[in-house]
Motif scaffolding. Structure first.
Motif: not given
Length: 146
Positions: A89-117
């Motif tokens: 989501a953001r690529l800074g000078n020394s930081s990155v905001r990652y967004e991650v979704a967890i999908f059950r294998e083969g499923q199209e919609d996320a079971a959970a979504e999160g972020h971390f910096v």
């Protein structure tokens, strides 16, 4: 758990396979909330190692997590096979905001979504360090369309 603003596979740029473990289940019979954070961290670091930009044992630059969050939409449980969708989501000078979704294998919609910096720091001094160019090159294709 709600379906509000729930993400789909098409919203993510890269995928990493993951498996649940027996120890991930809690007394209620589903993957405990804290296990999702380990899945997020595993997916991002596996991606970075696979891209050849993260040397977890000897690299000069390492990432420290300074912020996290997660929304849960659907329970998962061992022995579910999973896939983590990744985007930046953001690529800074020394930081990155990652967004991650967890999908059950083969499923199209996320079971959970999160972020971390991650704040990237010098391994020895633990002081912020500019994101190396090879990291930028690996992460740029994951940048989220605004």
């Amino acid at each position: 758990m709600s379906n509000q603003q729930r993400g789909f596979r098409a919203d993510y740029a890269a995928f990493e396979p993951l498996d649940t473990r027996w120890a991930d289940n809690d007394i209620y019979g589903h993957v405990n909330n804290v296990a999702y954070y380990a899945l997020f961290d595993t997916a991002v670091n596996r991606f970075l190692i696979g891209a050849g930009v993260l040397d977890i044992h000897h690299g000069e630059t390492i990432g420290l997590v300074v912020e996290t969050g997660c929304k849960y939409y659907q329970p998962l449980a061992f022995p579910d096979r999973l896939e983590a969708g990744l985007r930046v989501a953001r690529l800074g000078n020394s930081s990155v905001r990652y967004e991650v979704a967890i999908f059950r294998e083969g499923q199209e919609d996320a079971a959970a979504e999160g972020h971390f910096v991650h704040v990237y720091v010098n391994r020895e001094t633990r002081r912020p360090a500019p994101l190396p160019e090879d990291f930028r090159e690996a992460l740029t294709p994951l940048l989220k369309d605004e």
